[in-house]
Structure formats: C-alpha cells, structure tokens
Motif scaffolding. Sequence first.
Motif, PDB file in Angstrom:
ATOM      1  N   LEU A 120     -25.734  -5.303 -29.406  1.00 58.27           N
ATOM      2  CA  LEU A 120     -27.149  -5.346 -29.774  1.00 58.27           C
ATOM      3  C   LEU A 120     -27.989  -4.525 -28.800  1.00 58.27           C
ATOM      4  O   LEU A 120     -28.929  -3.826 -29.214  1.00 58.27           O
ATOM      5  CB  LEU A 120     -27.633  -6.799 -29.802  1.00 58.27           C
ATOM      6  N   ASP A 121     -27.659  -4.586 -27.506  1.00 61.10           N
ATOM      7  CA  ASP A 121     -28.390  -3.786 -26.516  1.00 61.10           C
ATOM      8  C   ASP A 121     -28.157  -2.305 -26.737  1.00 61.10           C
ATOM      9  O   ASP A 121     -29.080  -1.489 -26.592  1.00 61.10           O
ATOM     10  CB  ASP A 121     -27.952  -4.172 -25.097  1.00 61.10           C
ATOM     11  N   ALA A 122     -26.925  -1.946 -27.104  1.00 54.71           N
ATOM     12  CA  ALA A 122     -26.617  -0.530 -27.369  1.00 54.71           C
ATOM     13  C   ALA A 122     -27.416  -0.015 -28.556  1.00 54.71           C
ATOM     14  O   ALA A 122     -27.950   1.105 -28.532  1.00 54.71           O
ATOM     15  CB  ALA A 122     -25.124  -0.370 -27.614  1.00 54.71           C
ATOM     16  N   ALA A 123     -27.513  -0.847 -29.596  1.00 56.66           N
ATOM     17  CA  ALA A 123     -28.299  -0.444 -30.763  1.00 56.66           C
ATOM     18  C   ALA A 123     -29.777  -0.331 -30.415  1.00 56.66           C
ATOM     19  O   ALA A 123     -30.481   0.554 -30.919  1.00 56.66           O
ATOM     20  CB  ALA A 123     -28.096  -1.452 -31.890  1.00 56.66           C
ATOM     21  N   ALA A 124     -30.258  -1.221 -29.537  1.00 54.74           N
ATOM     22  CA  ALA A 124     -31.666  -1.183 -29.134  1.00 54.74           C
ATOM     23  C   ALA A 124     -31.978   0.094 -28.363  1.00 54.74           C
ATOM     24  O   ALA A 124     -33.053   0.683 -28.534  1.00 54.74           O
ATOM     25  CB  ALA A 124     -31.998  -2.406 -28.283  1.00 54.74           C
ATOM     26  N   THR A 125     -31.053   0.540 -27.523  1.00 53.88           N
ATOM     27  CA  THR A 125     -31.284   1.773 -26.757  1.00 53.88           C
ATOM     28  C   THR A 125     -31.337   2.993 -27.673  1.00 53.88           C
ATOM     29  O   THR A 125     -31.925   4.023 -27.308  1.00 53.88           O
ATOM     30  CB  THR A 125     -30.180   1.977 -25.711  1.00 53.88           C
ATOM     31  N   LEU A 126     -30.740   2.883 -28.857  1.00 58.19           N
ATOM     32  CA  LEU A 126     -30.776   3.980 -29.830  1.00 58.19           C
ATOM     33  C   LEU A 126     -31.996   3.897 -30.741  1.00 58.19           C
ATOM     34  O   LEU A 126     -32.123   4.686 -31.686  1.00 58.19           O
ATOM     35  CB  LEU A 126     -29.498   3.973 -30.672  1.00 58.19           C
ATOM     36  N   GLY A 127     -32.861   2.932 -30.451  1.00 59.76           N
ATOM     37  CA  GLY A 127     -34.117   2.829 -31.195  1.00 59.76           C
ATOM     38  C   GLY A 127     -34.081   1.912 -32.399  1.00 59.76           C
ATOM     39  O   GLY A 127     -35.031   1.913 -33.194  1.00 59.76           O
ATOM     40  N   ALA A 128     -33.027   1.107 -32.538  1.00 59.50           N
ATOM     41  CA  ALA A 128     -32.942   0.200 -33.688  1.00 59.50           C
ATOM     42  C   ALA A 128     -33.902  -0.968 -33.504  1.00 59.50           C
ATOM     43  O   ALA A 128     -33.985  -1.556 -32.428  1.00 59.50           O
ATOM     44  CB  ALA A 128     -31.518  -0.308 -33.855  1.00 59.50           C
ATOM     45  N   SER A 129     -34.608  -1.300 -34.551  1.00 57.70           N
ATOM     46  CA  SER A 129     -35.516  -2.451 -34.523  1.00 57.70           C
ATOM     47  C   SER A 129     -34.699  -3.740 -34.579  1.00 57.70           C
ATOM     48  O   SER A 129     -33.503  -3.712 -34.895  1.00 57.70           O
ATOM     49  CB  SER A 129     -36.470  -2.393 -35.715  1.00 57.70           C
ATOM     50  N   PRO A 130     -35.315  -4.896 -34.275  1.00 57.22           N
ATOM     51  CA  PRO A 130     -34.574  -6.159 -34.389  1.00 57.22           C
ATOM     52  C   PRO A 130     -33.960  -6.373 -35.765  1.00 57.22           C
ATOM     53  O   PRO A 130     -32.836  -6.860 -35.875  1.00 57.22           O
ATOM     54  CB  PRO A 130     -35.651  -7.207 -34.079  1.00 57.22           C
ATOM     55  N   MET A 131     -34.691  -5.998 -36.815  1.00 61.25           N
ATOM     56  CA  MET A 131     -34.157  -6.142 -38.168  1.00 61.25           C
ATOM     57  C   MET A 131     -32.964  -5.217 -38.383  1.00 61.25           C
ATOM     58  O   MET A 131     -31.946  -5.611 -38.967  1.00 61.25           O
ATOM     59  CB  MET A 131     -35.243  -5.841 -39.189  1.00 61.25           C
ATOM     60  N   ASP A 132     -33.075  -3.975 -37.887  1.00 57.18           N
ATOM     61  CA  ASP A 132     -31.967  -3.021 -38.010  1.00 57.18           C
ATOM     62  C   ASP A 132     -30.747  -3.505 -37.239  1.00 57.18           C
ATOM     63  O   ASP A 132     -29.611  -3.381 -37.709  1.00 57.18           O
ATOM     64  CB  ASP A 132     -32.380  -1.642 -37.490  1.00 57.18           C
ATOM     65  N   ARG A 133     -30.973  -4.067 -36.059  1.00 58.51           N
ATOM     66  CA  ARG A 133     -29.857  -4.560 -35.245  1.00 58.51           C
ATOM     67  C   ARG A 133     -29.143  -5.710 -35.949  1.00 58.51           C
ATOM     68  O   ARG A 133     -27.924  -5.834 -35.874  1.00 58.51           O
ATOM     69  CB  ARG A 133     -30.354  -5.018 -33.867  1.00 58.51           C
ATOM     70  N   PHE A 134     -29.914  -6.532 -36.634  1.00 61.31           N
ATOM     71  CA  PHE A 134     -29.295  -7.652 -37.331  1.00 61.31           C
ATOM     72  C   PHE A 134     -28.434  -7.174 -38.501  1.00 61.31           C
ATOM     73  O   PHE A 134     -27.273  -7.566 -38.638  1.00 61.31           O
ATOM     74  CB  PHE A 134     -30.364  -8.619 -37.845  1.00 61.31           C
ATOM     75  N   PHE A 135     -29.013  -6.301 -39.359  1.00 60.63           N
ATOM     76  CA  PHE A 135     -28.301  -5.891 -40.562  1.00 60.63           C
ATOM     77  C   PHE A 135     -27.221  -4.840 -40.308  1.00 60.63           C
ATOM     78  O   PHE A 135     -26.213  -4.811 -41.019  1.00 60.63           O
ATOM     79  CB  PHE A 135     -29.294  -5.364 -41.608  1.00 60.63           C
ATOM     80  N   SER A 136     -27.417  -3.984 -39.312  1.00 55.47           N
ATOM     81  CA  SER A 136     -26.449  -2.907 -39.083  1.00 55.47           C
ATOM     82  C   SER A 136     -25.407  -3.239 -38.022  1.00 55.47           C
ATOM     83  O   SER A 136     -24.363  -2.587 -37.959  1.00 55.47           O
ATOM     84  CB  SER A 136     -27.178  -1.615 -38.684  1.00 55.47           C
ATOM     85  N   VAL A 137     -25.690  -4.243 -37.174  1.00 52.77           N
ATOM     86  CA  VAL A 137     -24.751  -4.576 -36.098  1.00 52.77           C
ATOM     87  C   VAL A 137     -24.258  -6.023 -36.218  1.00 52.77           C
ATOM     88  O   VAL A 137     -23.062  -6.272 -36.356  1.00 52.77           O
ATOM     89  CB  VAL A 137     -25.402  -4.362 -34.704  1.00 52.77           C
ATOM     90  N   ALA A 138     -25.187  -6.976 -36.159  1.00 54.82           N
ATOM     91  CA  ALA A 138     -24.792  -8.390 -36.099  1.00 54.82           C
ATOM     92  C   ALA A 138     -24.062  -8.846 -37.360  1.00 54.82           C
ATOM     93  O   ALA A 138     -23.000  -9.473 -37.280  1.00 54.82           O
ATOM     94  CB  ALA A 138     -26.026  -9.257 -35.854  1.00 54.82           C
ATOM     95  N   LEU A 139     -24.626  -8.540 -38.519  1.00 53.44           N
ATOM     96  CA  LEU A 139     -24.037  -9.015 -39.765  1.00 53.44           C
ATOM     97  C   LEU A 139     -22.659  -8.408 -40.031  1.00 53.44           C
ATOM     98  O   LEU A 139     -21.722  -9.147 -40.374  1.00 53.44           O
ATOM     99  CB  LEU A 139     -24.996  -8.751 -40.927  1.00 53.44           C
TER     100      LEU A 139
END
Length: 225
Positions: A120-139
């Motif tokens: 999730l931190d890696a996705a955040a450093t690439l500019g992913a929003s919390p919603m993007d991190r949830f749907f593209s990484v967590a789920l």
Amino acid sequence: MMVYAEPLWLTLKLAIVTTGVLLVIGIPLAWRLARSRSWWKEIVDALVTLPLVLPPTVMGFYLLLALGPEGVIGKPLESAGVGSLAFTFTGLVIGSAIYSLPFMVKPLQTAFESIGEEPLDAAATLGASPMDRFFSVALPLSRVGLVTATGQTFAHTIGEFGVALMIGGAIPGKTLVISIAVYNHVETLEYAVAHTLSAGLILFSFVLLFALSRMNRRREPLRAV
C-alpha cells in the motif's frame, strides 16, 4: 418433484441474495476493522463475531420481535404502510445476513491484515489514491480471502435452520427453505424425502468446502526446502 424444487429454489435464492448483500456490507466493514486502531474496533469486532456463539434461536427470536408488527423496525414499517417483515422473504434475508455476517467479514479481515503496509505504501508513492490502493492493490491481494468468505457465506446460508425457522416460519413458496423442509418431513415421518434433501445438502456442502480448500492450497506460496 415439486416437493424438492420449491424449497431448493428458495434456498438458492436466499443464499445468492444474502451473499450479495454481505459482499456489499462485509468488504468495507472488514477493511475498516483491518485498518482501524480506534477504540471502537473491539466493540464492532465482538458484535460481528456474536452470531458465532449465540444460539440461532436466540438471535432469531429477537429478530422476530424487532421485525414484527410491534417491533422497533416493524412498527414504523407498519405505520408507513409497508407491512411487517416477519415471515417474509425480505425478513429472511435480513436474518440470514446478520447471522452469516462473521462468515463474510472474518476471512476478509484476516486477508486484509495479512497484506501489510509495504504494498500500500508503494502504491501511495506512485500517486495512487486511497480508493485506487484498495481496488488495485488490497482487493487483488486478498482474492483468496474474498473467494473463501463468499463460499463460506453461501454454504452457511444454505444450511441455516434456527434463524430461518424463527423469522421466516415455514410458508411454502415464501419462506420454506430446505433445512426447514427436512425438519417438516421428519416430523411427518416422511424419511425418504428427508433423506434425499439431507444427502443433497451434505454433498453440496462437501463439494463446496473441498473446492475452497483445493483453491487455497494451490495459491499457497512455495516454501524453501
């Protein structure tokens, strides 16, 4: 054949609707429980887990009171002209959703907690929003937990008896699901029909749980020898 078809269709319909409702409710709830450090987490977690330890008849009894004509939910609905939800398919869905809630939330919560912070931190450093991190990484990383939760919820709803009997009764074509039909046939000494329905439930549950176990085994990471 009608003696099998009607309760079978109602049971499958109940399981599909209940599972769909709990996917909508359970995914965000499990995510919040997995991520939250708030004081209320333990309270909500205990409430979610409560159906696992309560007798189904106890939960069904209080749901029947709440949804009945004089209940905290049923009375306003009666006043609004909607009618009581007790002994209706909608009431059955509500009861099933509450009773099956931990079977959806707990596997998802465990799956979300196992992700860790790094992806999730890696996705955040690439500019992913919390919603993007949830749907593209967590789920996607929690897909095994999601499939397990969905399968367990569906199977558990198929086999419900106590809550279904208390809040739905045994109205043919309306609330008479397979588990209650088995009970009714045993009471009337129609053991052949009860055996057929029971054996079908056992076979279905075994196949579903076996498939979930095999799927989880295939997705286990390889360990170094």
